[in-house]
Scaffold this motif. Structure first.
Motif, PDB file in Angstrom:
ATOM      1  N   TRP A  60      82.009  47.624  49.598  1.00 50.37           N
ATOM      2  CA  TRP A  60      81.585  48.436  50.737  1.00 50.37           C
ATOM      3  C   TRP A  60      82.499  49.644  50.833  1.00 50.37           C
ATOM      4  O   TRP A  60      83.725  49.509  50.799  1.00 50.37           O
ATOM      5  CB  TRP A  60      81.662  47.628  52.026  1.00 50.37           C
ATOM      6  CG  TRP A  60      80.491  46.717  52.263  1.00 50.37           C
ATOM      7  CD1 TRP A  60      80.377  45.412  51.893  1.00 50.37           C
ATOM      8  CD2 TRP A  60      79.273  47.054  52.935  1.00 50.37           C
ATOM      9  NE1 TRP A  60      79.171  44.895  52.289  1.00 50.37           N
ATOM     10  CE2 TRP A  60      78.465  45.883  52.931  1.00 50.37           C
ATOM     11  CE3 TRP A  60      78.780  48.213  53.532  1.00 50.37           C
ATOM     12  CZ2 TRP A  60      77.202  45.856  53.514  1.00 50.37           C
ATOM     13  CZ3 TRP A  60      77.522  48.185  54.103  1.00 50.37           C
ATOM     14  CH2 TRP A  60      76.742  47.020  54.096  1.00 50.37           C
ATOM     15  N   ALA A  61      81.898  50.817  50.966  1.00 52.07           N
ATOM     16  CA  ALA A  61      82.670  52.054  51.119  1.00 52.07           C
ATOM     17  C   ALA A  61      82.067  52.865  52.256  1.00 52.07           C
ATOM     18  O   ALA A  61      80.892  52.693  52.611  1.00 52.07           O
ATOM     19  CB  ALA A  61      82.659  52.856  49.818  1.00 52.07           C
ATOM     20  N   LYS A  62      82.862  53.736  52.829  1.00 51.55           N
ATOM     21  CA  LYS A  62      82.396  54.608  53.909  1.00 51.55           C
ATOM     22  C   LYS A  62      82.660  56.055  53.536  1.00 51.55           C
ATOM     23  O   LYS A  62      83.757  56.402  53.077  1.00 51.55           O
ATOM     24  CB  LYS A  62      83.107  54.276  55.229  1.00 51.55           C
ATOM     25  CG  LYS A  62      82.622  55.112  56.414  1.00 51.55           C
ATOM     26  CD  LYS A  62      83.416  54.814  57.680  1.00 51.55           C
ATOM     27  CE  LYS A  62      82.916  55.676  58.845  1.00 51.55           C
ATOM     28  NZ  LYS A  62      83.752  55.524  60.056  1.00 51.55           N
ATOM     29  N   ALA A  63      81.668  56.903  53.749  1.00 52.27           N
ATOM     30  CA  ALA A  63      81.808  58.318  53.426  1.00 52.27           C
ATOM     31  C   ALA A  63      82.954  58.934  54.221  1.00 52.27           C
ATOM     32  O   ALA A  63      83.073  58.716  55.430  1.00 52.27           O
ATOM     33  CB  ALA A  63      80.499  59.051  53.736  1.00 52.27           C
ATOM     34  N   GLY A  64      83.807  59.684  53.531  1.00 49.70           N
ATOM     35  CA  GLY A  64      84.925  60.355  54.181  1.00 49.70           C
ATOM     36  C   GLY A  64      86.172  59.514  54.336  1.00 49.70           C
ATOM     37  O   GLY A  64      87.176  59.986  54.875  1.00 49.70           O
ATOM     38  N   VAL A  65      86.132  58.269  53.883  1.00 51.49           N
ATOM     39  CA  VAL A  65      87.287  57.372  54.006  1.00 51.49           C
ATOM     40  C   VAL A  65      87.844  57.076  52.624  1.00 51.49           C
ATOM     41  O   VAL A  65      87.114  56.623  51.729  1.00 51.49           O
ATOM     42  CB  VAL A  65      86.898  56.045  54.711  1.00 51.49           C
ATOM     43  CG1 VAL A  65      88.061  55.063  54.683  1.00 51.49           C
ATOM     44  CG2 VAL A  65      86.459  56.320  56.136  1.00 51.49           C
ATOM     45  N   ALA A  66      89.133  57.338  52.439  1.00 57.50           N
ATOM     46  CA  ALA A  66      89.789  57.017  51.179  1.00 57.50           C
ATOM     47  C   ALA A  66      90.032  55.515  51.118  1.00 57.50           C
ATOM     48  O   ALA A  66      90.470  54.909  52.091  1.00 57.50           O
ATOM     49  CB  ALA A  66      91.107  57.779  51.072  1.00 57.50           C
ATOM     50  N   GLY A  67      89.766  54.928  49.981  1.00 58.54           N
ATOM     51  CA  GLY A  67      89.899  53.481  49.855  1.00 58.54           C
ATOM     52  C   GLY A  67      88.600  52.793  50.234  1.00 58.54           C
ATOM     53  O   GLY A  67      87.659  53.409  50.746  1.00 58.54           O
ATOM     54  N   LEU A  68      88.539  51.504  49.985  1.00 58.98           N
ATOM     55  CA  LEU A  68      87.333  50.730  50.242  1.00 58.98           C
ATOM     56  C   LEU A  68      87.344  50.152  51.651  1.00 58.98           C
ATOM     57  O   LEU A  68      88.398  49.966  52.257  1.00 58.98           O
ATOM     58  CB  LEU A  68      87.222  49.588  49.228  1.00 58.98           C
ATOM     59  CG  LEU A  68      87.008  49.992  47.758  1.00 58.98           C
ATOM     60  CD1 LEU A  68      87.081  48.769  46.850  1.00 58.98           C
ATOM     61  CD2 LEU A  68      85.670  50.701  47.590  1.00 58.98           C
ATOM     62  N   VAL A  69      86.177  49.867  52.157  1.00 59.26           N
ATOM     63  CA  VAL A  69      86.056  49.133  53.413  1.00 59.26           C
ATOM     64  C   VAL A  69      86.274  47.651  53.143  1.00 59.26           C
ATOM     65  O   VAL A  69      86.985  46.957  53.885  1.00 59.26           O
ATOM     66  CB  VAL A  69      84.675  49.362  54.051  1.00 59.26           C
ATOM     67  CG1 VAL A  69      84.500  48.494  55.292  1.00 59.26           C
ATOM     68  CG2 VAL A  69      84.490  50.830  54.388  1.00 59.26           C
ATOM     69  N   HIS A  70      85.663  47.154  52.061  1.00 53.95           N
ATOM     70  CA  HIS A  70      85.833  45.744  51.685  1.00 53.95           C
ATOM     71  C   HIS A  70      85.391  45.565  50.243  1.00 53.95           C
ATOM     72  O   HIS A  70      84.476  46.235  49.761  1.00 53.95           O
ATOM     73  CB  HIS A  70      85.002  44.838  52.598  1.00 53.95           C
ATOM     74  CG  HIS A  70      85.389  43.388  52.528  1.00 53.95           C
ATOM     75  ND1 HIS A  70      86.272  42.811  53.417  1.00 53.95           N
ATOM     76  CD2 HIS A  70      85.032  42.401  51.667  1.00 53.95           C
ATOM     77  CE1 HIS A  70      86.425  41.536  53.116  1.00 53.95           C
ATOM     78  NE2 HIS A  70      85.690  41.262  52.059  1.00 53.95           N
ATOM     79  N   GLU A  71      86.037  44.621  49.547  1.00 57.28           N
ATOM     80  CA  GLU A  71      85.623  44.256  48.193  1.00 57.28           C
ATOM     81  C   GLU A  71      85.661  42.736  48.056  1.00 57.28           C
ATOM     82  O   GLU A  71      86.609  42.075  48.492  1.00 57.28           O
ATOM     83  CB  GLU A  71      86.523  44.896  47.132  1.00 57.28           C
ATOM     84  CG  GLU A  71      86.088  44.544  45.707  1.00 57.28           C
ATOM     85  CD  GLU A  71      86.922  45.254  44.638  1.00 57.28           C
ATOM     86  OE1 GLU A  71      86.516  45.216  43.467  1.00 57.28           O
ATOM     87  OE2 GLU A  71      87.975  45.836  44.987  1.00 57.28           O
ATOM     88  N   PHE A  72      84.595  42.197  47.444  1.00 58.19           N
ATOM     89  CA  PHE A  72      84.503  40.763  47.150  1.00 58.19           C
ATOM     90  C   PHE A  72      84.235  40.638  45.665  1.00 58.19           C
ATOM     91  O   PHE A  72      83.258  41.170  45.146  1.00 58.19           O
ATOM     92  CB  PHE A  72      83.372  40.142  47.963  1.00 58.19           C
ATOM     93  CG  PHE A  72      83.192  38.660  47.749  1.00 58.19           C
ATOM     94  CD1 PHE A  72      83.926  37.737  48.487  1.00 58.19           C
ATOM     95  CD2 PHE A  72      82.279  38.195  46.806  1.00 58.19           C
ATOM     96  CE1 PHE A  72      83.754  36.378  48.281  1.00 58.19           C
ATOM     97  CE2 PHE A  72      82.105  36.837  46.596  1.00 58.19           C
ATOM     98  CZ  PHE A  72      82.843  35.927  47.343  1.00 58.19           C
TER      99      PHE A  72
END
Length: 232
Positions: A60-72
């Protein structure tokens, strides 16, 4: 007078994403309902499942945010690259991944969580992704009850948390049909956190054998509270 009956509705949006270009692609679908600030939200995402869980990767990633929101990945969370704003607030439904559920739980929702998210899934069968435009606000179920005043019987509709500021209106239903009663007196009180609003609406000069509905609505959600006024 009977007890109030209330309902809460929110807009739900279904988005189907195309697989990543190439020979092997899988379908990924996102399902979004608005997030209620301060509470738990779910960013829905499903995909064509694979019986080999170890080969499934969800990002999961969010536009404008460096790094991931979550990874599984490899059957467990991998949060080494997680953005600071999401630390301690995210989870996937690990026991449901094998069935094709890539949805993300987001706790303690904030207004800043609104934005464009991307759900990317990779399995042994292929890869795919879909985007989700997430909206956040505040909404709550109104309570409606009767009050006596110098101007006659009055209905009071209260809801503790709304943002952005909603519109409020009343409708009435009787044996002769539905109509709009006279204008109500509605006010908004800023809550302690200086974001959400308490909604208070008075409807005066109500009559018996009529069901009144208080409707509260903004661009995030709609909620109603019903009360039937009887002679008793």
């Amino acid at each position: 007078m009977t007890a109030a009956i209330v309902t809460l509705a929110a807009v739900i949006v279904l988005i189907i994403g195309f697989g990543v270009s190439g020979k092997h692609s899988i379908s990924v679908t996102t399902l979004m309902s608005p997030g209620n600030v301060g509470q738990r939200g779910v960013l829905g995402c499903t995909f064509e499942p694979d019986i080999v869980l170890s080969s499934t990767v969800i990002r999961w990633a969010k536009a404008g945010v460096a790094g991931l929101v979550h990874e599984f990945r490899s059957g467990q969370d991998q949060l080494q690259e997680q953005a600071a704003a999401f630390q301690g607030r995210t989870a996937v439904f690990a026991d449901q991944v094998i069935g094709g559920n890539a949805s993300l739980e987001l706790r303690d929702l904030q207004l800043s969580d609104a934005g464009t998210y991307r759900c990317s899934v990779s399995t042994a069968r292929g890869s795919g992704a879909a985007v989700l435009h997430y909206r956040t606000g505040a909404f709550s179920i109104p309570k409606v009850h009767m009050e006596n005043s110098s101007s006659g019987e009055t209905l009071l509709c209260e809801a503790p948390r709304w943002f952005p500021q909603p519109a409020v209106h009343w409708t009435a239903h009787s044996s002769s049909g539905e109509y709009l009663p006279q204008a109500a007196n509605t006010s908004y009180e800023l809550n302690a956190e200086n974001i959400t609003l308490k909604v208070v609406s008075f409807l005066h000069n109500v009559t018996t054998n009529v069901t009144y509905t208080c409707v509260i609505e903004n661009n995030i959600a709609k909620a109603t509270g019903d009360i039937k006024v009887t002679e008793s």
